[in-house]
Design a protein around this motif. Structure first.
Motif: not given
Length: 316
Positions: A121-150
């Motif tokens: 029923v929905a596409f996600g969970e996608i987005g950005l989480d800068y409180d947890n950059l130890n899990r994934a850095d900003k560059e990776s998060q932004q790239r995954a966000f854009r790729d999934q928005l496509e």
């Protein structure tokens, strides 16, 4: 407004849709701090949800492996369980380190949509989480966000979104995609400022809240100002329970008691686990929102039910 069910005495019966539950979390598999204490009791979790009128539950997908596990549960409990499909920002780095997961995600989505899979029923969970950059850095998060928005533009499912300490970048990245989407979606588990919430609402997004959205007076004020037209409810179980130290506790003085519970080390079949949140607490979330807004519990429950079932077509 959707018609509420009526019980034998003629009183309105509360109806709830919990739009965020993570079935794949360790706690729902009986695992706590890396050690297994009991078998999965998710069937009992769903029974307790039904008992308080929570008849629609969305299972949040965080990884591709989790998507397949969620699909199995949705097919086992088709009357109550639905699911999202996407990769959480926590796992953005893994998205590129473990094979071609972008293609794998797109292929799985195409397969489910072609099969008219009712639970998706929905596409996600996608987005950005800068409180947890130890899990994934900003560059990776932004790239995954854009790729999934496509991919989201192809699938045209409502979005199920996550944003923590990243509102400016979130809006900057998602804005070019909004004209291409027929249905926008929901920013869930929201803990941003009132100003950030209103910016997201102005873009057309709904906002859902849970226990972590009530941790401070400022957050309760944010909740107070969510327009009813854009409000949804969730527990984000097994996490995000309402803290006993929260200022929201003043709205729970008259709340009904929760079912019996035991610590995980003394697990009892059919009982809740202390410290593990469940969908059966959704009425308490609604009660806090009602208190913050100065409205009745019934009004909040009915509005949120309609918003969730309409957006995600849970009542069809």
């Amino acid at each position: 407004m959707a018609n509420s069910a009526v019980n034998g005495s003629g009183d309105k019966k509360l109806q709830f849709a919990d739009v965020a539950v993570t079935y794949t979390a360790d706690e729902f598999q009986g695992i706590y701090r890396g050690k297994k204490y009991h078998e999965s009791d998710f069937s009992a979790v769903l029974d307790r949800a039904r008992d308080i009128g929570c008849s629609k539950i969305m299972l949040t997908t965080m990884t591709l492996k989790g998507a397949r596990e969620n699909l199995q549960i949705c097919r086992k409990f088709p009357d109550i369980c639905y699911m999202t499909l996407g990769v959480h920002p926590y796992h953005a780095s893994e998205f590129y380190q473990e094979g071609d997961q972008v293609t794998e995600l797109r292929d799985l989505g195409r397969e489910l949509i072609a099969a008219n899979e009712r639970s998706l029923v929905a596409f996600g969970e996608i987005g950005l989480d800068y409180d947890n950059l130890n899990r994934a850095d900003k560059e990776s998060q932004q790239r995954a966000f854009r790729d999934q928005l496509e991919i989201a533009v192809e699938f045209q499912l409502p979005l199920f979104l996550h944003v923590r300490a990243a509102c400016d970048d979130f809006i900057s990245i998602i804005s070019p995609y909004l004209p291409k989407l027929k249905s926008l979606g929901l920013v869930h588990s929201f803990v941003g400022t009132k100003e950030e919430m209103l910016r997201l609402v102005d873009l057309g997004f709904h906002i859902s809240v849970n226990g972590v959205s009530f941790q401070t007076d400022d957050l309760l004020d944010m909740v107070k100002h969510i327009p009813l037209t854009h409000l949804q409810l969730e527990t984000d179980a097994p996490w995000c329970e309402i803290s006993t130290k929260s200022p929201a506790m003043k709205y729970l003085v008259d709340a009904s008691s929760l079912p019996p519970s035991k610590k995980h080390g003394k697990f009892v079949e059919g009982q809740m686990v202390k410290g593990r949140n469940e969908p059966c607490t959704i009425a308490r979330v609604a009660r806090v929102v009602a208190g913050a807004k100065g409205m009745s519990l019934y009004e909040i429950a009915e509005v949120a039910w309609k918003n969730s079932t309409d957006m995600f077509r849970l009542d069809s």
